[in-house]
Design a protein around this motif. Structure first.
Motif, mmCIF file in Angstrom:
data_model
loop_
_atom_site.group_PDB
_atom_site.id
_atom_site.type_symbol
_atom_site.label_atom_id
_atom_site.label_comp_id
_atom_site.label_asym_id
_atom_site.label_seq_id
_atom_site.Cartn_x
_atom_site.Cartn_y
_atom_site.Cartn_z
ATOM 1 N N HIS A 190 0.898 -1.034 0.018
ATOM 2 C CA HIS A 190 0.253 -0.262 -0.319
ATOM 3 C C HIS A 190 0.931 1.220 -0.352
ATOM 4 C CE1 HIS A 190 -3.433 2.871 0.962
ATOM 5 N NE2 HIS A 190 -2.522 2.911 1.746
ATOM 6 N N GLN A 191 0.358 2.038 -1.340
ATOM 7 C CA GLN A 191 1.572 3.338 -1.488
ATOM 8 C C GLN A 191 0.914 4.262 -0.252
ATOM 9 O OE1 GLN A 191 4.793 3.822 -2.968
ATOM 10 N NE2 GLN A 191 4.599 5.527 -3.090
ATOM 11 N N ASN A 193 0.221 7.926 1.225
ATOM 12 C CA ASN A 193 -0.458 9.026 0.952
ATOM 13 C C ASN A 193 -0.026 10.634 1.200
ATOM 14 O OD1 ASN A 193 -1.838 8.404 -2.011
ATOM 15 N ND2 ASN A 193 -3.591 7.348 -0.346
ATOM 16 N N ASP A 194 -0.334 11.221 2.460
ATOM 17 C CA ASP A 194 -0.469 12.030 3.292
ATOM 18 C C ASP A 194 0.882 11.886 4.356
ATOM 19 O OD1 ASP A 194 -1.519 11.021 5.454
ATOM 20 O OD2 ASP A 194 -3.724 12.005 4.726
ATOM 21 N N GLU A 197 -0.091 9.233 7.111
ATOM 22 C CA GLU A 197 0.446 7.496 6.653
ATOM 23 C C GLU A 197 1.830 7.396 5.816
ATOM 24 O OE1 GLU A 197 -1.934 6.854 2.979
ATOM 25 O OE2 GLU A 197 -4.159 7.237 3.681
ATOM 26 N N TRP A 198 2.744 8.202 5.793
ATOM 27 C CA TRP A 198 3.859 7.784 5.551
ATOM 28 C C TRP A 198 4.199 7.737 7.090
ATOM 29 C CZ3 TRP A 198 7.069 6.440 1.816
ATOM 30 C CH2 TRP A 198 6.637 6.547 0.750
ATOM 31 N N LYS A 223 7.067 5.574 -5.733
ATOM 32 C CA LYS A 223 7.066 6.755 -6.353
ATOM 33 C C LYS A 223 7.817 7.062 -5.337
ATOM 34 C CE LYS A 223 5.624 11.162 -6.847
ATOM 35 N NZ LYS A 223 3.501 11.885 -7.115
ATOM 36 N N GLN A 229 7.360 14.098 3.643
ATOM 37 C CA GLN A 229 7.503 12.479 3.828
ATOM 38 C C GLN A 229 8.326 11.422 4.708
ATOM 39 O OE1 GLN A 229 5.833 11.700 -0.369
ATOM 40 N NE2 GLN A 229 3.593 12.353 0.176
ATOM 41 N N SER A 396 -4.859 12.943 9.512
ATOM 42 C CA SER A 396 -3.819 13.990 7.800
ATOM 43 C C SER A 396 -4.125 15.451 9.022
ATOM 44 C CB SER A 396 -4.946 13.411 7.426
ATOM 45 O OG SER A 396 -6.618 14.373 7.362
#
Length: 410
Positions: A190-191, A193-194, A197-198, A223, A229, A396
């Motif tokens: 799962h990549q 995003n914000d 999440e990182w 990516k 991040q 977030s």
């Protein structure tokens, strides 16, 4: 340990009592870690907030200053514990401020640059690949090792000071090639995003790794992360796992391919959505009243300041919810010039310069302001602040600002 002629002269006191103390301290540290010799370092970065130092630590620095000690290399500092332009409204005392003033004066006397930042790799002079440095803050160390490819161990306050005074540090741990090889292998499906999440991904890997001596290598990141991040990921990984170095295949400088860091075949461990949910779940508190929203740990970059300002623009915080933003002085000037600070203050927020929330007497200011439920987008800070009497929650950046506006976690 093998000492050079100059190091033997330091030990003999030919460079002054402070340098003699420093090299002897480093010899003891080196012996504990079986270091064979010293390695010259180009920079030192010291954690030394007054809450940790206390009166004894400040007096220790003042003694060196009175002896005419001087640093041998560029030396900078981690966030302070008191923003001297804004501390009484937070509930910090004059005694706290005076300790800070005394410490700053002693540091400046011996040539330490009071940068007061945990994001020096974004603001001052990022180290280069292969550059040996002596850094203290865990977030600084993991970013510099992993993203920059520099070489540093976690240096405690006295050890960082010793490195500044001597221009070297014991050659052990991550100064050696063999300790930079991957020992754990993780596959991400799962990549993130914000920033939150990182941070959750970093916290998950850190908790799984679980040791300073483990080096995770991460596959599946499609990516490259932005600097912010990577900053949140590394800070959380270090907080949950004492991790000082990670590799990302095809992204970080020492790991163009898995073979670059894998000394022998490692069994891959998948990071699942369930793993990430398990990490986040204790910090979910939707619908609950929030006392303070904090953007800190790490301090905010100029980009983050702009993002927070844009979210605050045209809105106003709830009367019962405070908003605290911590940024280094190197960022504050540009953020003020660009109108970011004004937008945050118009929202009702407070921008603190050169501090970080958990290092500025977090328990005392929480009690003084009646803060209990705290919300942040930093996985690192929510891991820490439960120990200071807070009920931390994670969301977030967008949800944090919206929660500050409504007074409840959205």
């Amino acid at each position: 340990m093998k000492l050079s002629e100059k190091e033997r002269s330091m030990r003999a006191g030919e460079f002054g009592p402070a340098c003699s103390w420093a090299i002897n301290h480093q010899i003891q540290v080196g012996r504990m870690f079986d270091a064979e010799d010293m390695v010259e370092v180009s920079q030192a970065h010291m954690m030394a907030d007054p809450e940790s130092l206390g009166a004894a630590g400040v007096a220790f620095m003042e003694r060196f200053a009175s002896q005419g000690a001087r640093v041998a290399i560029p030396m900078i500092t981690d966030p302070r514990g008191v923003d001297l332009s804004y501390y009484k409204p937070l509930g910090q005392s004059e005694e706290m401020a005076n300790l800070e003033r005394r410490f700053i004066a002693a540091c400046m006397s011996i040539g330490i640059m009071m940068t007061d930042t945990c994001i020096n790799y974004q603001t001052i002079m990022p180290p280069l690949r292969g550059d040996h440095v002596a850094y203290g803050d865990t977030g600084v160390v993991i970013y510099s090792n992993s993203i920059c490819g520099a070489r540093s161990n976690f240096e405690g306050g006295p050890s960082a000071l010793a490195a500044g005074l001597t221009g070297r540090t014991p050659r052990y741990g991550l100064h050696l090639d063999r300790h930079r090889r991957a020992t754990k292998r993780y596959v991400v499906s799962h990549q993130p995003n914000d920033l939150m999440e990182w941070g959750i991904l970093g916290a998950t890997i850190g908790r799984m790794s679980g040791s300073y001596w483990e080096v995770p290598v991460i596959e599946g990141i499609s990516k490259a992360p932005t600097s912010d991040q990577a900053k949140h990921m590394g800070a959380a990984m270090a907080s949950y796992g004492s991790t000082p170095l990670f590799h990302m295949v095809g992204i970080t400088p020492e790991c163009a391919a898995i073979e670059d860091v894998e000394g022998h075949v490692l069994e891959p461990r998948e990071i699942t959505q369930e793993d990430l949910h398990d990490m986040y779940q204790p910090f979910g508190a939707v619908g609950e009243k929030v006392d303070v929203v904090v953007f800190a740990a790490p301090q905010l970059s100029l980009v983050e300041m702009g993002q927070v300002a844009a979210l605050c623009d045209g809105r106003r915080r709830h009367i019962n919810t405070d908003l605290i933003v911590c940024t280094p002085s190197q960022v504050y000037g540009d953020a003020a010039r660009m109108g970011f600070v004004q937008k945050i203050e118009d929202f009702g927020g407070t921008v603190l310069t050169g501090t970080c929330f958990y290092q500025q007497y977090a328990r005392e200011i929480g009690e003084a302001n009646g803060w209990k439920r705290l919300l942040s987008n930093s996985a690192k800070i929510v891991n820490i602040l439960g120990g200071y009497g807070y009920l931390p929650a994670l969301a977030s950046m967008e949800a944090c600002v919206a929660s500050a506006e409504k007074g409840v976690i959205v």
